[in-house]
Design a protein around this motif. Structure first.
Motif, PDB file in Angstrom:
ATOM      1  N   SER A 112      -4.146   1.211  -2.752  1.00 23.73           N
ATOM      2  CA  SER A 112      -3.955  -0.161  -2.308  1.00 23.73           C
ATOM      3  C   SER A 112      -2.918  -0.871  -3.178  1.00 23.73           C
ATOM      4  O   SER A 112      -2.565  -0.412  -4.266  1.00 23.73           O
ATOM      5  CB  SER A 112      -5.279  -0.919  -2.368  1.00 23.73           C
ATOM      6  OG  SER A 112      -5.767  -0.982  -3.704  1.00 23.73           O
TER       7      SER A 112
ATOM      8  N   ARG B 173       0.876  -1.165   0.000  1.00 20.46           N
ATOM      9  CA  ARG B 173       0.000   0.000   0.000  1.00 20.46           C
ATOM     10  C   ARG B 173       0.913   1.214   0.000  1.00 20.46           C
ATOM     11  O   ARG B 173       1.838   1.312   0.817  1.00 20.46           O
ATOM     12  CB  ARG B 173      -0.901   0.011   1.229  1.00 20.46           C
ATOM     13  CG  ARG B 173      -1.798   1.252   1.335  1.00 20.46           C
ATOM     14  CD  ARG B 173      -2.786   1.081   2.445  1.00 20.46           C
ATOM     15  NE  ARG B 173      -3.584   2.270   2.709  1.00 20.46           N
ATOM     16  CZ  ARG B 173      -4.648   2.635   2.016  1.00 20.46           C
ATOM     17  NH1 ARG B 173      -5.025   1.917   0.969  1.00 20.46           N
ATOM     18  NH2 ARG B 173      -5.340   3.715   2.346  1.00 20.46           N
TER      19      ARG B 173
ATOM     20  N   ARG C 146      -8.148   0.497  -5.029  1.00 21.75           N
ATOM     21  CA  ARG C 146      -8.775   1.451  -4.104  1.00 21.75           C
ATOM     22  C   ARG C 146      -7.831   2.593  -3.802  1.00 21.75           C
ATOM     23  O   ARG C 146      -6.618   2.411  -3.655  1.00 21.75           O
ATOM     24  CB  ARG C 146      -9.165   0.755  -2.806  1.00 21.75           C
ATOM     25  CG  ARG C 146     -10.198  -0.340  -2.952  1.00 21.75           C
ATOM     26  CD  ARG C 146     -10.818  -0.674  -1.598  1.00 21.75           C
ATOM     27  NE  ARG C 146      -9.831  -0.795  -0.543  1.00 21.75           N
ATOM     28  CZ  ARG C 146      -9.100  -1.885  -0.341  1.00 21.75           C
ATOM     29  NH1 ARG C 146      -9.219  -2.906  -1.151  1.00 21.75           N
ATOM     30  NH2 ARG C 146      -8.246  -1.932   0.652  1.00 21.75           N
ATOM     31  N   THR C 147      -8.411   3.768  -3.689  1.00 19.69           N
ATOM     32  CA  THR C 147      -7.658   4.958  -3.310  1.00 19.69           C
ATOM     33  C   THR C 147      -8.363   5.661  -2.155  1.00 19.69           C
ATOM     34  O   THR C 147      -9.576   5.542  -1.980  1.00 19.69           O
ATOM     35  CB  THR C 147      -7.517   5.934  -4.486  1.00 19.69           C
ATOM     36  OG1 THR C 147      -8.822   6.274  -4.967  1.00 19.69           O
ATOM     37  CG2 THR C 147      -6.699   5.333  -5.619  1.00 19.69           C
ATOM     38  N   ASN C 148      -7.586   6.377  -1.380  1.00 16.38           N
ATOM     39  CA  ASN C 148      -8.107   7.178  -0.284  1.00 16.38           C
ATOM     40  C   ASN C 148      -7.476   8.562  -0.366  1.00 16.38           C
ATOM     41  O   ASN C 148      -6.295   8.677  -0.707  1.00 16.38           O
ATOM     42  CB  ASN C 148      -7.771   6.554   1.078  1.00 16.38           C
ATOM     43  CG  ASN C 148      -8.322   5.160   1.242  1.00 16.38           C
ATOM     44  OD1 ASN C 148      -7.714   4.185   0.803  1.00 16.38           O
ATOM     45  ND2 ASN C 148      -9.471   5.048   1.865  1.00 16.38           N
TER      46      ASN C 148
ATOM     47  N   THR D  48      -4.326   4.851   6.959  1.00 15.39           N
ATOM     48  CA  THR D  48      -3.884   6.182   6.550  1.00 15.39           C
ATOM     49  C   THR D  48      -3.018   6.848   7.609  1.00 15.39           C
ATOM     50  O   THR D  48      -2.704   8.028   7.497  1.00 15.39           O
ATOM     51  CB  THR D  48      -5.097   7.087   6.263  1.00 15.39           C
ATOM     52  OG1 THR D  48      -5.891   7.185   7.442  1.00 15.39           O
ATOM     53  CG2 THR D  48      -5.943   6.554   5.119  1.00 15.39           C
TER      54      THR D  48
ATOM     55  N   GLU E 152      -3.694  -4.352   1.176  1.00 17.11           N
ATOM     56  CA  GLU E 152      -5.096  -4.182   0.797  1.00 17.11           C
ATOM     57  C   GLU E 152      -5.930  -3.573   1.915  1.00 17.11           C
ATOM     58  O   GLU E 152      -7.150  -3.651   1.902  1.00 17.11           O
ATOM     59  CB  GLU E 152      -5.687  -5.516   0.359  1.00 17.11           C
ATOM     60  CG  GLU E 152      -5.071  -6.042  -0.940  1.00 17.11           C
ATOM     61  CD  GLU E 152      -5.135  -5.022  -2.064  1.00 17.11           C
ATOM     62  OE1 GLU E 152      -6.217  -4.467  -2.326  1.00 17.11           O
ATOM     63  OE2 GLU E 152      -4.077  -4.752  -2.689  1.00 17.11           O
ATOM     64  N   SER E 153      -5.257  -2.960   2.876  1.00 13.14           N
ATOM     65  CA  SER E 153      -5.986  -2.284   3.955  1.00 13.14           C
ATOM     66  C   SER E 153      -6.360  -0.883   3.524  1.00 13.14           C
ATOM     67  O   SER E 153      -6.071  -0.458   2.400  1.00 13.14           O
ATOM     68  CB  SER E 153      -5.098  -2.229   5.201  1.00 13.14           C
ATOM     69  OG  SER E 153      -4.047  -1.291   4.995  1.00 13.14           O
ATOM     70  N   ASP E 154      -6.969  -0.154   4.439  1.00 13.37           N
ATOM     71  CA  ASP E 154      -7.312   1.249   4.206  1.00 13.37           C
ATOM     72  C   ASP E 154      -6.594   2.156   5.203  1.00 13.37           C
ATOM     73  O   ASP E 154      -7.077   3.238   5.522  1.00 13.37           O
ATOM     74  CB  ASP E 154      -8.817   1.460   4.306  1.00 13.37           C
ATOM     75  CG  ASP E 154      -9.559   0.840   3.136  1.00 13.37           C
ATOM     76  OD1 ASP E 154     -10.507   0.074   3.366  1.00 13.37           O
ATOM     77  OD2 ASP E 154      -9.170   1.133   1.984  1.00 13.37           O
TER      78      ASP E 154
ATOM     79  N   GLY F 242       1.460   5.449   0.007  1.00 14.27           N
ATOM     80  CA  GLY F 242       0.802   6.674   0.449  1.00 14.27           C
ATOM     81  C   GLY F 242       1.671   7.900   0.253  1.00 14.27           C
ATOM     82  O   GLY F 242       2.881   7.802   0.073  1.00 14.27           O
TER      83      GLY F 242
END
Length: 125
Positions: A52, A33, A57-59, A107, A103-105, A35
């Motif tokens: 991810s 992941r 997936r994006t945050n 941050t 594959e976590s979220d 960031g």
């Protein structure tokens, strides 16, 4: 640990665009992941965006949603942050980071084990 090196950034007028790139040497970024964080003068480092390991997936921090875009290029083993409609408040040192929690979220900073040296982004009026 992954050795991360940022490039890009620099000086731009408000409303302009800049692009940051993060490259890894010696290890593939697949499954990590990735960031971007930033630290403005006199402030704590804060989360900006993450993607991810699969890229599915994006945050984003609320303050950059709709203006910044994170992407990964597995072939080049890089992650980029495209920054549009930049504001003076976006001036900061931007850091690339890698997390084994692919594959976590996550941050938060503690969840990222490897960090780049940082790249200055300055937005002038």
């Amino acid at each position: 640990q992954v050795n991360l090196v940022e490039s890009g950034g620099g000086l731009v007028q408000a409303g302009g665009s800049l692009r940051l790139s993060c490259a890894a040497s010696g290890r593939t970024l697949v499954n990590y992941r990735m960031g971007w964080f930033r630290q403005a003068p006199g402030k704590e480092r804060e989360f900006v965006a993450a993607i991810s390991g699969s890229g599915s997936r994006t945050n984003y921090a609320d303050s950059v949603k709709g203006r910044f875009a994170i992407a990964r290029d597995s072939a080049k083993n890089t992650v980029t942050l495209q920054m549009n409609s930049l504001k003076r408040g976006n001036t900061a040192v931007y850091y690339c980071a890698a997390s084994v929690f692919g594959e976590s979220d996550v941050t938060t900073e503690p969840a990222f084990q490897s960090w780049g040296q940082g790249r200055q982004v300055t937005v002038s009026s």
